[in-house]
Design a protein around this motif. Sequence first.
Motif, mmCIF file in Angstrom:
data_model
loop_
_atom_site.group_PDB
_atom_site.id
_atom_site.type_symbol
_atom_site.label_atom_id
_atom_site.label_comp_id
_atom_site.label_asym_id
_atom_site.label_seq_id
_atom_site.Cartn_x
_atom_site.Cartn_y
_atom_site.Cartn_z
ATOM 1 N N VAL A 114 20.787 19.588 25.175
ATOM 2 C CA VAL A 114 19.988 20.202 24.113
ATOM 3 C C VAL A 114 19.217 21.380 24.683
ATOM 4 O O VAL A 114 18.538 21.253 25.695
ATOM 5 N N LEU B 173 31.524 4.484 19.292
ATOM 6 C CA LEU B 173 31.834 4.924 20.652
ATOM 7 C C LEU B 173 30.817 5.992 21.067
ATOM 8 O O LEU B 173 30.594 6.964 20.345
ATOM 9 N N ASP B 174 30.202 5.732 22.213
ATOM 10 C CA ASP B 174 29.202 6.676 22.720
ATOM 11 C C ASP B 174 29.918 7.836 23.408
ATOM 12 O O ASP B 174 30.679 7.630 24.353
ATOM 13 N N LEU B 175 29.695 9.039 22.968
ATOM 14 C CA LEU B 175 30.324 10.204 23.599
ATOM 15 C C LEU B 175 29.377 10.910 24.561
ATOM 16 O O LEU B 175 29.624 12.023 24.978
ATOM 17 N N GLY B 176 28.256 10.270 24.843
ATOM 18 C CA GLY B 176 27.335 10.861 25.808
ATOM 19 C C GLY B 176 26.280 11.722 25.153
ATOM 20 O O GLY B 176 26.380 12.087 23.985
ATOM 21 N N ASN B 177 25.256 12.033 25.949
ATOM 22 C CA ASN B 177 24.167 12.837 25.416
ATOM 23 C C ASN B 177 24.579 14.294 25.301
ATOM 24 O O ASN B 177 25.337 14.800 26.124
ATOM 25 N N MET B 178 24.067 14.925 24.298
ATOM 26 C CA MET B 178 24.317 16.350 24.127
ATOM 27 C C MET B 178 23.358 17.085 25.047
ATOM 28 O O MET B 178 22.231 16.648 25.247
ATOM 29 N N TYR C 73 25.803 3.472 25.135
ATOM 30 C CA TYR C 73 25.288 2.927 23.876
ATOM 31 C C TYR C 73 26.379 2.094 23.223
ATOM 32 O O TYR C 73 27.369 2.626 22.744
ATOM 33 N N ASN D 84 24.483 7.985 30.544
ATOM 34 C CA ASN D 84 25.234 7.578 29.368
ATOM 35 C C ASN D 84 26.543 8.309 29.198
ATOM 36 O O ASN D 84 26.812 8.888 28.144
#
Lengths: 413, 264, 636
Positions: free
Chosen positions: A274, A267-272, A158, A411
Motif C-alpha cells: 500500500v 484463498l489468501d493472496l497476500g498483503n497488498m 489467512y 502472509n
Amino acid sequence: MSDIFRRDPRTQWIARNRLHPLHVANIGEPERGPSGLLRKNLHNIGFIGANGVKRIDRSGDSKGGLSGRKATTAVEIVLPLHQIDKPDFYILVVVDLVSARLNNHDRDTLGLAHHMANSNNAKGAVVAVLFGEVKEDKLDTAGIDRLIHFDTSAYQSYNPEQRCADLCNIVNELQPKHILLPDSINGGGDLGRRLAAKLDQRPACGVWKVNGEQLVCRGGAGKTDITRPMAKILLVLEECSEPVSETRHQSLLMPVVSSVTVKQRILDLGNMSVDPNAINLAEAGFILSGGNGVKDWPEFHLAAKILGATEGASRVAVDDGFMPRDRQVGASGTWVTARVYIAVGISGAIQHMQGIAQCDKVVAINNNDSCDMVKRADLSAIGDSSEILGELLNVVRQHAAEKPVNHVVINHG
Amino acid sequence: MIFDPSLNIVTLVSIGEHPLSGRPRRAEQDARALELGLKLVADNLQVLYIGQAKSPATVSVLKDYLGMGLGQIQVLDVPPQADISNTLLENFKANCPDIILTGGRAENGESSGMIPYLLAEQLNIPIVTSITDIVSIDMLTGLAEVLQALPRGQRRKIKVSLPFVASVDMAAPAPRQSAYGCAMRGQLVVKDFNQSIDDVGQRHWQVNSAQMRPKRLKIVKAKTAADRFKAATAKIQGGSGKVIYDSKESAQEIFKLLRDEEML
Amino acid sequence: MSFAEFLPQLLPILILLGLVLAVIGALRRILLWRQGQESTIHWAGLFSIPQRYLVDLHHVVASDKYISNTHVATAGGFVLTALLVILIYLFDVATNILNYALLASSGLMFVGAVFVLMRRINPPPNLSLGPWSRLPYSLLIFSSSFFVLTLPASGLLPIDSGSWLLAILLVVGIIWGVGEMFFGLTWGGPMKHAFAGALHLGLHRRQDRFGGGRSTGLISIDLEKDKLGVEKPEDFKWSQLLSFDACVECGRCEKACPAFAAGQPLNPKKIIQDMVVGMAGGNTAKFAGSAYPGVELGSHKGGAVIPIVDVLLEANTLWSCTTCRACVQECPMMIEHVDAIVDMRRFETMEKGKTPGKGAEVLDNLNTTDNPNGHAPSSRMNWAADQNLAVFGSDVDRADVLLWIGDAAFDMRNQRTLRAMITLLRAAKVDFAVLGDCECDSGDLARRLGDEATFQRLAKTNIATMSQFEFKHIVTADPHAFHCLKNEYADFGGHYDVYHHTGFFADLVKNGKIKLNTNNAISLTYHDPCYLGRYNGEYDAPRYLLEAMGINVKEMERSKSKSRCCGGGGGAAVTDIPGKQRIPDMRMDDANSTGAEIVAVACPGCSQMLEGVVEPRPQVKDIAELMLDALCEEVV
C-alpha cells in the motif's frame, strides 16, 4: 557556609532504614559516616559477574558501576506457579497473536478466562489456542494452563475456514465451558463469529464486564449496554478484565487434535503493498505533516517517501495549495490516530492540536521553541526544518546502507 | 467498472442511528456496501431491507438510500421483535444471489454483526469480512478477488468462490451523496412476510444507554513498602518532551524514536 | 435621378426593412425566451420601464459618472433619433421643428458615441471586445449619417448639395447604422441589450427591487416537481432567460466578483453569456471577454435542451460562488446571477447528488444533527453553561427578545461574541430568552448549497418551534440567520421582526440604554458582511456603534455596498474550490492597506474566515466584543 560537618540524623536514619520510602532515592547520594568521612556503600556499587559473584571494579576506568547496580536491582521475581492437574472444565481462549506476540487485548482475554476458570472455587483450566508462529516468550505469565498450537505453514496465512474447523474439533473434543475470543479487528472478531455460526450458538459480542452469570455487552454500535445472561461464546473487548499478573502457569502443550483439512473457499493472496499516501489519514500509523514553516516541499515529499510516512498537512499548507484538502489534519480536516506524528513547521493552532489529540508520539520540527506544538511534542527539534529533515534522511540512508533491510513478506499465502 | 450485468448482487441495508443525536440515518457501513454494489452492477443491484416497513423512521432512511440512485428497494415487512436472520434465510433459500453485500454490524439493537455469518453458514457459502473492494469477478471459474481491510490502512487480497457473503468495512469508499429528487422518485416495494420467528433470546435482556467504561489505572505491583509509597506519591512522569537545538543530534534522536516505534 | 430624389425613395424602404427585420427578430427572440418555464408576467411593470431605467438603472450606473453621462447622451440621443427618423423618413412627417430636433438628437448621440469610442481606446479587461468594439463606430455612423442626411432637409444646406459619392456613403452608412441599431437590436447584436434590457426592466422577476425596494431572499421551489432545480437552459423561468439577454457585458460584475479575483473558475459575466449561448444554441468560442480563470475559452457548447453542467460550463464554476451578491449589486441591468447559480446548484445537489468538497458531509450532518458540523444537538447550549440563560419552553414562554444563537454555539471563537452580546443585553436590561437545544441551523448553508429540501425542513422546524412562544423581536449575531429569518422564512409562514445585533444595539445606544465610553482611540477598519450589507442594506448601524465608541473607522477601498466577501458565504468554505489565492487573504490585504490594527466584523462566518489568515495580521473582533470592552459599567 562553615566547613564544619554537621550530621543530619534524618538522612542517616533513612540511609539505614531500607523500608523508608526515600531510601532508594538516597542511594546515589554520597554517604558520610558518623565522623563525616565520605563512605562507599558497597551494597550500592559493583555488578554481578558472570558466575553470580558480586564484583566491584576498582580500576576506575569503567563506568560499569552504574549499569552493574541496575543489574542487581532488576531481580527477577519468580511468581508462584498456578498448577491445574485435573481440571474440572476447560475455558478455551483463541488469541489473536498479532505479529506472533500476545498483545494487551489477548492478555485481558486470558485474564478474564483465568478469572472465570477460578471463580467460586472452581478448578478450570484455560486452554489457549495459538495459530501460526509464536515469538512470545512470556506465555507462562499470561495465564495459559494448556496450550494448543497449530503451526504448520498453512496457518501463516489467512485461512479462517480452516481455523474455524479446527476450533470445532477442539470444542467437540474438550467440550469447553466457555469459549473466549478478543472482539478485535485482528482476527478474533471474525473467527469468533464464524465459530458461533458454525456451532449455532448465539455469541455475546462486545462483552466488557462479567458479573457472575451476567454479562454486560456494548450494543447499538457502542451506544447501549446490554445486560444479558452468560453465554457459551464470548467475544470480549479490551480491558474486560485485568490481565494475569501474579501467577505463573504451566502452559502445557496439548496434542493438536488431528485436524481435517476443509475445502478452502477463501484463498489468501497476500498483503497488498500500500502506498503510504493512499492510506486514509485517519487510519495511518505514521504521519509526516507539513505546515506553514515548510519551505522546501519537494524535500518534504521525498522525506515522506523515504521514511514511508503518510503525508499530512496543516490548514495553512492546504490553503496555500501545497497539499490537497484531503490531507488536512485537524478539527476541520481529519482526526488522526497515528502512533508517530511528525509535525514539520506546524506551530499548532488549537484546531490542529484537537486533530492530533489521539496520537501516541508527537515529534515537532520547528524553528520556534515556544510554539504550542513543541509544548505538546514528545521530542522537539528546533531549527531550520529542511536542514533537520535533510539530516534525518542522511541518518536513515546511512543506516540503510550499513544494514540492508530484509524485506519480510508476511502472509504469503 | 461494471461487471457482467447478469451478476446477481444483493445489498442488505438497515436503519442506522446517529451516534450523537440518535436520529435515524443511512447506516454508514451499509451505505458503503450499497456504494460498492452500485459500482459493480449499477442499475442491476438489488437492495433489500427487512424490518417494519411502516415506521416513519424506516421510510425516511430508505428514501435516503433511494437517493443514491436506486430505482427501488425491496422491503420485507416483519414485526419489531422478529429474528431477521431467519427471515433473510427464508428469503434467500430458494434463490441465492451471487454476492450478498452487507455492513459489518448494525448501528442499533444487539449490533453483534452476526447476520452475514449466519447467512453464510446456513446457505453454506463462504463469507469474507471487512472488505473494501471487489477487484474482479471471473464468472467462468466462479472466483472473485476482493480486498480486505487490515488495521492501519493495510489491505489483503483474497480469492473467494462465488456465491459468497461479504461484509463491507468502513475503509471502503465513502457512499455517494443521497439526492433528494431521486429519493422522492424511488419506490419501496413492500412485501408482508408472515413466516417471521420472534427473537426469543433477547427477551431477558436489559438495555441501557452505554456507561462510560472506567479507565484502567496503572496498577503498581510493588513488592516493597517503599515502592508502594513511591507509586502512591510520585508525580506523573512525562509532560514536557525533550527539546534539541542541534540538527544533527535531533536527527539522531528522531531516528531513534522512529526505530523504537518500529516505523522504519 | 438626382441624389435628392434617390434617397427619399430608398430611405423608407431601408428603414421599413430594418424595422420589419427587427420585429421578426424580436418575435424570434421572444420564442427563445418562451422556451423557459412559466412564471408570473408582471405586465404593469412594462409601464414603469422609463422610470426604472432613469431611476434604478441609472442609480447603479451613476457610480461611474463618465459612463452614466455617456450612456444618457448616447441612449437618449438614439431613442430620439430613431423615433424622429421613423416619423420623418418613414411616415414623411416633415416639419422643420422635427428636422431640427433630429439634428439635435443625432448630434447628441454622436457626442455620446465619441465618448463611448474614447472609453474603448484602451479598454479595461472587464469590457468585452468583439462586436462590442464595433458598436461605437456603428453609433457614430448611425448618428452622423442621419445628421448629414437631415442637414439639407432642415434648410441648413441647399437641397441638392452633395454629390453621388456622398449619397453612396450615406446609403452605406444608413445601411450599417440601421442594420446595427434596428436589425442588431433583436438579432443578437450588441444592441440586443436595449431591447431585452428594456423588457427585462419591466418584466423583472423581482419587481420589489425597483423604487428603492429590496428583494434578496432566494425564491423557493416546489419540492414535489418532477425536476428540482435547473439542468438545461429551458429549465430556467422565461423571465430569467430574458434577463440573460439583457447583459451589456460591461464587466462590472467581473470586477466585483471575489471568486474571479481569487482565480477561481468563475466570472459572473461569462456565466450570463454562457446562459445566452445555452438558450440560443452554439458554442462559447465567440465570447469576447475574460474566460473563467483556469478554464480555456471555447471548449464548451450549449443548447436549450442540452444539460448545462459539464457541457456548457464546469460544475466548479457554480460552486466557486460565495453568493456575496456583489455582481447583482453592480449589474446595471439588474440581472440576478445568484438566483441562476443557486438554481443550477439545486439540480446538482438534489438531482445529481454532487455537492463538492465537504458539501455532502455537511448536508448529512444538517439532516441528522441540525448543525453543519455534526455536533450532538443536546450540546447546543453547552457554551452557555455559566450564563444562566432563560430558555423558552423550560424557563419562560414569553420574552421581549428571542436571542437567536446560531451555529456559533459550537464554535469556540464565536462563543466569545455570544458572551459579549449577553453581557450587553443584560447591561441594557433587555428581557430576552433563547430557544436552547430546540434551535436548529437556520438553513442558510443548506439552501445556498442547493439543498432546498433540507432548508425547508429546517425552516419549518424552526418556525414550528418559535410558534409556541411569544416574543416581539428576534436578535441574532449571525447575518446569515438574520437574512433567512427576515427574508426567507416568510414563504413558509414565518413573519418576524428580526434585528441583527448591530441594529439592535444601535437602537439601545441611541436610547441611552447602553452607555459606551468614547475614548477608544483604536485604529480600526470595518468589514461589511455581505448578508448584512448588500442583502439587507445595513451599513449604518455598525458604523454608528463604532463612532459611538469614539472610533474613527478607517474605511477600506471596498466598503459598504462594494465590500468584498470574506470567502465564507454560500457554502464556499465547504465546497472549497481551489483558486490562485484565497478570498480571505485578499480581504485581509484590503484591511492591511488601511493600516488598521483591528478589523471589526459583524458576522461569525467573517470572523472565522478572517482569523484563518496567517499572522501577522490585524486582530479580528466582533462589534459586540468591542462594545463589551467599551461598556460603561453602571454604578449601582
